[in-house]
Design a protein around this motif. Sequence first.
Motif, short mmCIF file in Angstrom:
data_model
loop_
_atom_site.label_atom_id
_atom_site.label_comp_id
_atom_site.label_asym_id
_atom_site.label_seq_id
_atom_site.Cartn_x
_atom_site.Cartn_y
_atom_site.Cartn_z
N GLU A 95 21.55 10.37 -7.34
CA GLU A 95 20.58 9.78 -8.26
C GLU A 95 20.74 8.96 -9.56
N LEU A 96 22.42 9.17 -10.04
CA LEU A 96 22.67 8.37 -11.31
C LEU A 96 23.27 7.45 -11.04
N THR A 97 23.34 6.04 -11.83
CA THR A 97 23.86 4.98 -11.86
C THR A 97 25.51 5.23 -12.09
N ARG A 98 26.45 4.24 -11.79
CA ARG A 98 27.63 4.27 -12.02
C ARG A 98 28.09 4.72 -13.56
N GLU A 99 27.41 3.94 -14.48
CA GLU A 99 27.45 4.15 -15.99
C GLU A 99 26.97 5.78 -16.07
N GLN A 100 26.07 6.13 -15.66
CA GLN A 100 25.54 7.44 -15.91
C GLN A 100 26.43 8.58 -15.46
N GLN A 101 27.08 8.29 -14.12
CA GLN A 101 28.15 9.22 -13.81
C GLN A 101 29.24 9.26 -14.49
N LEU A 102 29.62 8.18 -15.21
CA LEU A 102 30.90 8.14 -15.93
C LEU A 102 30.50 8.82 -17.23
N ALA A 103 29.40 8.74 -17.84
CA ALA A 103 29.04 9.36 -19.16
C ALA A 103 28.82 10.66 -18.82
N LEU A 104 28.40 11.14 -17.80
CA LEU A 104 28.35 12.62 -17.42
C LEU A 104 29.76 13.15 -17.38
N LEU A 105 30.63 12.55 -16.41
CA LEU A 105 32.03 13.24 -16.32
C LEU A 105 32.66 13.34 -17.61
N ARG A 106 32.73 12.22 -18.48
CA ARG A 106 33.37 12.14 -19.68
C ARG A 106 32.78 13.33 -20.76
N ALA A 107 31.46 13.66 -20.71
CA ALA A 107 31.02 14.70 -21.61
C ALA A 107 31.45 16.16 -20.90
N TYR A 108 31.44 16.21 -19.64
CA TYR A 108 31.91 17.50 -19.16
C TYR A 108 33.47 17.84 -19.40
N VAL A 109 34.17 16.71 -19.08
CA VAL A 109 35.58 16.84 -19.52
C VAL A 109 35.86 17.05 -21.01
N LYS A 110 35.34 16.16 -21.84
CA LYS A 110 35.90 16.59 -23.15
C LYS A 110 35.42 17.97 -23.65
N ASP A 111 34.16 18.21 -23.19
CA ASP A 111 33.53 19.64 -23.76
C ASP A 111 34.05 20.85 -23.42
N ASN A 112 34.57 20.68 -22.09
CA ASN A 112 35.27 21.81 -21.31
C ASN A 112 36.58 22.07 -21.24
N PHE A 113 37.23 20.78 -21.20
CA PHE A 113 38.88 20.86 -21.08
C PHE A 113 39.62 20.36 -22.07
N VAL A 114 39.32 19.00 -22.76
CA VAL A 114 40.01 18.40 -23.71
C VAL A 114 39.87 19.36 -25.05
N ALA A 115 38.62 19.70 -25.33
CA ALA A 115 38.27 20.37 -26.51
C ALA A 115 39.02 21.81 -26.49
N ALA A 116 39.54 22.16 -25.28
CA ALA A 116 40.45 23.64 -25.18
C ALA A 116 41.68 23.10 -25.13
N GLY A 117 42.25 21.77 -25.42
CA GLY A 117 43.42 21.67 -25.46
C GLY A 117 44.31 20.92 -24.35
N MET A 118 43.47 20.82 -23.23
CA MET A 118 44.26 20.32 -21.86
C MET A 118 44.08 18.66 -21.90
N CYS A 119 45.10 18.28 -21.32
CA CYS A 119 45.10 16.91 -20.92
C CYS A 119 44.49 16.78 -19.55
N ALA A 120 43.58 15.70 -19.51
CA ALA A 120 42.89 15.72 -18.36
C ALA A 120 42.62 14.07 -17.84
N ASP A 121 43.08 14.07 -16.41
CA ASP A 121 43.38 12.93 -15.83
C ASP A 121 42.04 12.79 -14.62
N PHE A 122 41.05 12.18 -14.70
CA PHE A 122 40.21 12.13 -13.79
C PHE A 122 39.84 10.79 -13.12
N ALA A 123 39.48 10.84 -11.71
CA ALA A 123 39.16 9.61 -11.00
C ALA A 123 37.83 9.83 -10.32
N LEU A 124 37.24 8.74 -10.44
CA LEU A 124 35.83 8.69 -9.51
C LEU A 124 36.05 8.20 -8.26
#
Length: 290
Positions: A95-124
Amino acid sequence: MAICHIPIKIIQRSKGKSALAAAAYRSGTKLTNEWDGLTHDYTHKGGVVHAEIMLPSHAPPEFADRSILWNSVEQIEKSRDSQLAREVEVALPRELTREQQLALLRAYVKDNFVAAGMCADFALHDKCDGNPHAHILLTIRPLKEDGTWGAKCRKVYDLDEHGQRIPDGKGGWKNHREDTTDWNDKGKAEVWRAAWAACTNRALEAAGHPALVDHRSYKRRGIDKIPSVHLGPAASQMEKRGIRTDKGEVNRQIAADNKLLKEIKARITRLYRWSKAEAEKPQTQQSSLT
């Protein structure tokens, strides 16, 4: 309809896997693993529409280079059964546009993994087959504040009731190993899945969509329904072309069974209400006396 599909797995050397191979495949790039000398070329892989690396503030800036990041991981892990990376795969809302999907991914990765100290490499990934999804590769070994790799676990001495070390009878002291982070805790998978469901729902609502996802199973939600199986991209594409697959047949049978269960439940409900109404009717009293 948005779904909540979040498998989590570990990339392990003992299973013949490497962090470079995993990163190259998911990002659709060509990478050489300096640990074993193997080159992994997936530049002709289709469906990779975006790849990105997100780093904690204390990570070396050069880790923004995919090759440098994962070769550093490979080099620091000396054992042949080392755990190299963790992968979290998420199904993206169509239901989301590509830009909205990317924004969702970035927010999720940042808040749950990068903020905890992990390096994250994601691909859509999106082959336009109705199955947009993302692969999130995460480092397992923590980084120290100076940007160097830290230890995954540490030795902790067992203590008696007086706080003293306990001899092991061999000239040493009883001890055990403890992880330096909580990333491997069993409860973390539940936390990450719940966080993805929450992030997805916020994104859907912000985009004006009422569809909501839930990471919990039907059983945990108290829903009397048989869950369908995940088709995956190959089976989904075949089914859309009218080619019946084994997984598709399973889901069709499950849909039929769920329909039957719903009908049976409705009949039981009607029967219960009828019997209750009959029981509440006033009873006629016999007037004959002996």
